[in-house]
Scaffold this active site. Structure first.
Site, PDB file in Angstrom:
ATOM      1  CG  HIS A   1      -8.582  -3.005  -2.422  1.00  0.00           C
ATOM      2  ND1 HIS A   1      -9.503  -2.324  -3.169  1.00  0.00           N
ATOM      3  CD2 HIS A   1      -8.445  -2.299  -1.269  1.00  0.00           C
ATOM      4  CE1 HIS A   1      -9.911  -1.251  -2.497  1.00  0.00           C
ATOM      5  NE2 HIS A   1      -9.294  -1.216  -1.343  1.00  0.00           N
TER       6      HIS A   1
ATOM      7  CG  ASP B   1      -2.055   0.992   1.104  1.00  0.00           C
ATOM      8  OD1 ASP B   1      -3.216   0.556   0.981  1.00  0.00           O
ATOM      9  OD2 ASP B   1      -1.790   2.225   1.121  1.00  0.00           O
ATOM     10  CB  ILE B   2       0.774   4.269  -2.148  1.00  0.00           C
ATOM     11  CG1 ILE B   2       1.851   5.157  -2.743  1.00  0.00           C
ATOM     12  CG2 ILE B   2      -0.490   5.048  -1.811  1.00  0.00           C
ATOM     13  CD1 ILE B   2       1.496   5.721  -4.109  1.00  0.00           C
TER      14      ILE B   2
ATOM     15  CG  ASN C   1     -12.327  -0.756   3.749  1.00  0.00           C
ATOM     16  OD1 ASN C   1     -12.724  -1.139   4.847  1.00  0.00           O
ATOM     17  ND2 ASN C   1     -11.160  -0.151   3.587  1.00  0.00           N
TER      18      ASN C   1
ATOM     19  CG  HIS D   1      -6.693  -2.854   3.072  1.00  0.00           C
ATOM     20  ND1 HIS D   1      -5.972  -1.703   2.835  1.00  0.00           N
ATOM     21  CD2 HIS D   1      -7.935  -2.620   2.559  1.00  0.00           C
ATOM     22  CE1 HIS D   1      -6.735  -0.819   2.219  1.00  0.00           C
ATOM     23  NE2 HIS D   1      -7.938  -1.345   2.037  1.00  0.00           N
TER      24      HIS D   1
ATOM     25  CD  GLU E   1      -9.981   6.339   0.573  1.00  0.00           C
ATOM     26  OE1 GLU E   1      -8.856   6.191   0.065  1.00  0.00           O
ATOM     27  OE2 GLU E   1     -10.189   6.854   1.684  1.00  0.00           O
TER      28      GLU E   1
HETATM   29  P1  AMP Z   1      -9.830   1.368   0.294  1.00  0.00           P
HETATM   30  O1  AMP Z   1     -10.152   2.554   1.146  1.00  0.00           O
HETATM   31  O2  AMP Z   1     -10.145   0.068   0.976  1.00  0.00           O
HETATM   32  O3  AMP Z   1     -10.432   1.481  -1.093  1.00  0.00           O
HETATM   33  O4  AMP Z   1      -8.262   1.362   0.154  1.00  0.00           O
HETATM   34  C1  AMP Z   1      -7.561   1.872  -0.945  1.00  0.00           C
HETATM   35  C2  AMP Z   1      -6.098   1.768  -0.611  1.00  0.00           C
HETATM   36  O5  AMP Z   1      -5.355   1.912  -1.790  1.00  0.00           O
HETATM   37  C3  AMP Z   1      -5.604   2.842   0.362  1.00  0.00           C
HETATM   38  O6  AMP Z   1      -5.048   2.202   1.520  1.00  0.00           O
HETATM   39  C4  AMP Z   1      -4.547   3.594  -0.447  1.00  0.00           C
HETATM   40  O7  AMP Z   1      -3.444   4.013   0.331  1.00  0.00           O
HETATM   41  C5  AMP Z   1      -4.151   2.555  -1.488  1.00  0.00           C
HETATM   42  N1  AMP Z   1      -3.615   3.087  -2.720  1.00  0.00           N
HETATM   43  C6  AMP Z   1      -4.124   4.081  -3.502  1.00  0.00           C
HETATM   44  N2  AMP Z   1      -3.355   4.280  -4.582  1.00  0.00           N
HETATM   45  C7  AMP Z   1      -2.332   3.386  -4.503  1.00  0.00           C
HETATM   46  C8  AMP Z   1      -1.214   3.080  -5.332  1.00  0.00           C
HETATM   47  N3  AMP Z   1      -0.961   3.752  -6.458  1.00  0.00           N
HETATM   48  N4  AMP Z   1      -0.377   2.092  -4.933  1.00  0.00           N
HETATM   49  C9  AMP Z   1      -0.599   1.421  -3.791  1.00  0.00           C
HETATM   50  N5  AMP Z   1      -1.645   1.640  -2.976  1.00  0.00           N
HETATM   51  C10 AMP Z   1      -2.506   2.616  -3.317  1.00  0.00           C
END
Ligand code: AMP
Length: 121
Positions: free
Chosen positions: A107, A33-34, A94, A109, A102
């Protein structure tokens, strides 16, 4: 919700956006995760175009479903956070608005490397 081909994970899957890859096979891609929320914060995504877990459960093939679940275990082992190789972890998905999703590509986590704490705030 229809699948948005321009979501960030779709771009990562197409190789248009880089990621810190942990693991890949026919069914899943895993990367860090970024914006890590714990010492270890990995993401595991199916390669197919699924918006969320409900969409995946309703439409994915049995092979894809098994592939995703097995993929989570493979990644946990690789990161030394599985029951076999470490001290455990939390897998969390989520789902849609109330779930706080988001990115509209399914995905999981994987949080580990330390105690994760309260299940929900
Ligand atoms: P969610 O709120 O469950 O949709 O989580 C989305 C996740 O994607 C968040 O934890 C972000 O930090 C992660 N994220 C967004 N863009 C990237 C990216 N380019 N590379 C890795 N993780 C990302």
């Amino acid at each position: 919700m229809t699948y948005d081909d321009n979501n960030i994970f779709a771009k990562i899957l197409r190789g248009e956006v880089p990621c810190k890859k942990i693991y890949e096979d026919d069914y899943v891609l895993s990367f860090y995760d970024i914006n890590p929320q714990k010492k270890i914060h990995a993401l595991v995504i199916p390669k197919g175009k699924y918006v969320d877990l409900d969409n995946f459960s309703e439409n994915a093939s049995s092979e894809e479903i098994v592939g995703l679940i097995k993929g989570i275990n493979t990644v946990a082992k690789k990161l030394n956070i599985s029951v076999d190789t470490g001290k455990g972890y939390r897998a969390l998905a989520n789902i849609s608005e109330h779930g706080g999703q988001e990115v509209p590509h399914l995905h999981f986590h994987l949080f580990g490397g330390e105690r994760i704490g309260k299940m929900v705030e």
